[in-house]
Design an enzyme around this catalytic site. Structure first.
Site, PDB file in Angstrom:
ATOM      1  N   ALA A  40       0.273  -1.086   0.430  1.00 14.74           N
ATOM      2  CA  ALA A  40      -0.026  -0.409   0.002  1.00 14.74           C
ATOM      3  C   ALA A  40       1.217   1.007  -0.134  1.00 14.74           C
ATOM      4  CB  ALA A  40      -1.047  -0.022   1.323  1.00 14.74           C
ATOM      5  N   SER A  89       2.882  -2.425   4.035  1.00 13.42           N
ATOM      6  CA  SER A  89       2.720  -1.109   3.843  1.00 13.42           C
ATOM      7  C   SER A  89       4.393  -0.267   3.117  1.00 13.42           C
ATOM      8  CB  SER A  89       2.757  -0.420   5.005  1.00 13.42           C
ATOM      9  OG  SER A  89       3.784  -0.355   5.765  1.00 13.42           O
ATOM     10  N   ASP A  90       4.062   0.514   2.898  1.00 15.15           N
ATOM     11  CA  ASP A  90       5.263   1.006   1.994  1.00 15.15           C
ATOM     12  C   ASP A  90       5.907   1.342   3.762  1.00 15.15           C
ATOM     13  OD1 ASP A  90       7.728   2.404   1.039  1.00 15.15           O
ATOM     14  OD2 ASP A  90       6.094   3.437  -0.966  1.00 15.15           O
ATOM     15  N   TRP A  91       7.523   1.967   3.558  1.00 15.15           N
ATOM     16  CA  TRP A  91       8.321   2.253   4.412  1.00 15.15           C
ATOM     17  C   TRP A  91       7.472   3.168   5.064  1.00 15.15           C
ATOM     18  CZ3 TRP A  91       8.298  -2.004   2.435  1.00 15.15           C
ATOM     19  CH2 TRP A  91       8.906  -3.024   3.012  1.00 15.15           C
ATOM     20  N   ALA A  94       4.595   4.597   6.009  1.00 15.96           N
ATOM     21  CA  ALA A  94       3.683   4.466   5.691  1.00 15.96           C
ATOM     22  C   ALA A  94       2.233   4.490   6.376  1.00 15.96           C
ATOM     23  CB  ALA A  94       3.449   3.870   4.291  1.00 15.96           C
TER      24      ALA A  94
END
Ligand code: BGC
Length: 671
Positions: free
Chosen positions: A190, A223-225, A227
């Site tokens: 995401a 999740s993206d890092w 995020a």
């Protein structure tokens, strides 16, 4: 080992929901869970290892062509091969999950991360991404399809909300993710950005309704890092794993559970997906099928199909015989721009040959090399002019590297640096036979170069094999066969977004479904190089279009492509669809099929392409689902989106109960 949620304590469950660097907090689990490691892609392995002293070292890897170049190849087999090569390096380095591919749409020509994405077209993106994923996962390594969703701007990416309407969201931005479901990606990442005001990682509509519900996705959602802004809301929204570890996330989850904002059942659900993923990692049969020493050549082979010849005033291919003197000029010819900046940059171990050396190896011409000017060295300009003056033909390599295209920011301009523009203009005074090679991860406005050059080759960010691939094309050992997966507009002012990158809080998607060529076609705007365009040394003719109906909305489109030249080459033929009298505003042309075929000199081949419900459907916001309207559809076959060679019209007649209650035109005319 069988991994079960009920075997975990509450503390373990909460820990499981929060990752750690590019791995997970497995130490915490007392041997109950397998250790897993993730690495960035999509252009090769990018992983960092710590030595016994805690010092980190980047693992050297093969720098494959960027996804932008893979897209320009329009070659499913090569997209798969690309994935396989990268997976092999994952296997060798015990990586379980490759954080790739990126399938966001190139909505904005200035997009700082466009080189990490495939195309402005969802069908082309979804098709090639699916092959790439099949390649990676067939070797027992998982992928993370990213960044879900509407993550098309890098400026203020953690703040700026993508303001996108329902129909465009489904038809343009979710579509490539939807298509990749066929390859069963192990995970989906995401995005950083909010979508319509709510962070993608906390957006229930995106994650639960669309991804899990409509797309039927049953893999891991991570999740993206960094995020995730609100851990418990992300649990509610359906996000399983928060990356990387952040103690606030853990505390937030614990607190929310105690206060009853989330339930243990919701936590168990997310843990379930994570455990299934870990099980997959632990049990997958890892296969390494390519040898280390052959990967550079594979990178070059893939690059050679993704390089696009944009213009050729009868100057290419070069003969390269003893009598010819070729000048190769430009710092990028020696140190090519092979990729952009950020998490996709691959630390390569390859000794990339200078373009001049790659040419020398392949022909007997006299070849000279000069740096010319670049932003750091003006001094060599005179030497370069002298070399150009003494030569029969000059190859100049210009471009921009990871300092201009990188994650976290968008470009400011499509125009290359002034010193490059002025230099080529000067050079043309000494030799008028200039072949321009352009290395960049995105669209370039080439206006300033055009009056001074006889050929333009767009290399993109073609990875470590770029110079071998270019040499083969320049000398005609390979006929160029790439075509643009993204329109080159006349200028940024003329483009879909007109340079708008948002105001930091919101960014507009007001062009709706009319992204890329759909926009230029709708407004009948001239473009510099259209979507799907690319030249070859061979010539192709199209004929005999037949559209055979095999079901209500199923058709087989067949046509012949003939190589009428004396040179073998590959042609990318494209099938577009248009609804003749649509219920809602629809694009004039939408790509729904393509084929890349190698044809020897004089050879003819029949191409067959299948169309189905999804080829004709639009997302109806009235019915809240994909919908095909009865009526006429034009099927066009082209060599590019603006070079249509064949046309046919078919009629789609679905049973009446699937149609709107009344045809609007009939009601105007009366019974
Ligand atoms: C990028 C992702 C990447 C992640 C992990 C983020 O900054 O947006 O694409 O996979 O870092 O390195």
């Amino acid at each position: 080992m069988e991994l079960k949620v009920e075997n975990l304590t509450l503390d373990e469950k909460l820990t499981l929901l929060c990752g750690k660097e590019h791995t997970m907090n497995i130490e915490h689990f007392d041997g109950k869970l397998p250790k897993i490691t993730m690495s960035d892609g999509p252009h090769g392995l990018r992983c960092v290892r710590r030595d016994e002293n805690g010092k980190s070292h980047a693992v050297l890897a093969t720098a494959m062509p960027s996804l932008g170049v893979i897209a320009n190849s329009w070659n499913r087999d090569l997209a798969k091969l690309d994935g396989e090569v990268i997976a092999d390096e994952c296997v060798e380095n015990s990586i379980d999950l490759l954080l790739a591919p990126g399938v966001n749409i190139k909505k904005n020509p200035l997009g700082g991360r466009n080189f990490e994405y495939f195309s402005e077209d969802p069908f082309l993106t979804g098709t090639l991404a699916t092959s790439y994923i099949e390649g990676v996962q067939s070797h027992g390594v998982g992928v993370s399809v990213k960044h879900f969703c509407a993550n098309n701007y890098e400026s203020d990416r953690t703040m700026q909300s993508s303001e996108v309407d329902e129909r465009s969201l489904r038809e343009i931005y979710v579509k490539p993710f939807e298509m990749t479901m066929e390859a069963k990606p192990w995970s989906v990442m995401a995005a950083y950005n909010p979508v319509n005001g709510v962070y993608a990682c906390e957006n229930e509509k995106l994650l639960r309704k669309i991804l899990r519900g409509e797309l039927g996705y049953d893999g891991l959602i991570l999740s993206d890092w960094n995020a995730v802004h609100n851990a418990y809301k992300s649990v509610r929204a359906g996000l399983d794993l928060r990356m990387p570890f952040n103690k606030n996330n853990y505390a937030d989850l614990k607190n929310a559970l105690e206060k009853g904002y989330i339930t243990e059942a919701q936590i168990d659900e997310a843990c379930g997906y994570i455990l299934e993923f870990l099980q997959k990692c632990a049990t997958a049969e890892k296969k390494c099928l390519t040898k280390k020493e052959e990967r550079h050549a594979l990178a070059a082979k893939i690059a050679s199909e993704g390089i696009v010849l944009l213009r050729n005033d009868d100057i290419l291919p070069l003969k390269g015989d003893k009598s010819q003197k070729i000048a190769v000029i430009g710092a990028y010819s020696a140190l090519p721009a092979i990729g952009g900046g950020g998490s996709s940059a691959v630390p390569t171990f390859a000794k990339i040959p200078f373009l001049s050396d790659a040419l020398k190896e392949r022909c007997s011409a006299e070849i000279g090399f000069e740096v010319g000017v670049n932003s750091v060295a003006y001094s060599n300009a005179k030497d370069a002019y002298s070399l150009a003056y003494k030569s029969d033909v000059v190859i100049v390599v210009v471009g921009e590297g990871g300092d201009r295209l990188y994650e976290g920011g968008d470009r400011e301009t499509l125009i290359l640096r002034a010193e490059q523009r002025l230099f080529v203009r000067e050079l043309a005074k000494y030799n008028e036979n200039i072949v321009l090679v352009v290395e960049s991860g995105g669209v370039i406005d080439l206006t300033a170069f055009e009056p001074y050059v006889k050929a333009i080759i767009y290399a993109g960010y073609a990875g470590e094999g770029v110079n071998e691939a270019l040499a083969d094309i320049i000398l005609g050992k390979t006929s160029p066969s790439g075509k643009l997966a993204e329109t080159f507009p006349l200028s940024i002012e003329n483009s879909v977004t007109k340079g708008d990158i948002g105001d930091g809080l919101t960014v507009s998607y007001s062009e709706g479904v009319f992204v890329g060529y759909r926009y230029y076609d709708k407004h009948n705007l001239p473009v510099k190089y259209p979507f799907g365009f690319g030249l070859s040394y061979a010539k192709f003719e199209y004929s005999d279009l037949i559209v055979e109906k095999t079901g209500d909305t199923d058709f087989i489109v067949s046509y012949k492509v003939k190589n009428t030249s004396k040179i073998g080459g590959s042609e990318i033929s494209q099938v577009y669809i248009r609804e003749v009298v649509p219920l809602v505003a629809r694009p004039i042309r939408e790509l729904k099929g393509f084929s890349k075929d190698y044809l020897a000199a004089g050879e003819e081949k029949t191409v067959k392409i299948k169309l189905d419900y999804s080829s004709f459907a639009f997302f109806s916001t009235a019915y809240d689902k994909w919908f095909v309207e009865n009526g006429l559809f034009e099927i066009s076959v082209g060599a590019s989106s603006r070079d249509i060679r064949l046309n046919a019209t078919v009629s789609v007649e679905l049973p009446e109960e699937h149609q709107p209650s009344r045809n609007r035109m009939d009601s105007m005319i009366g019974d």
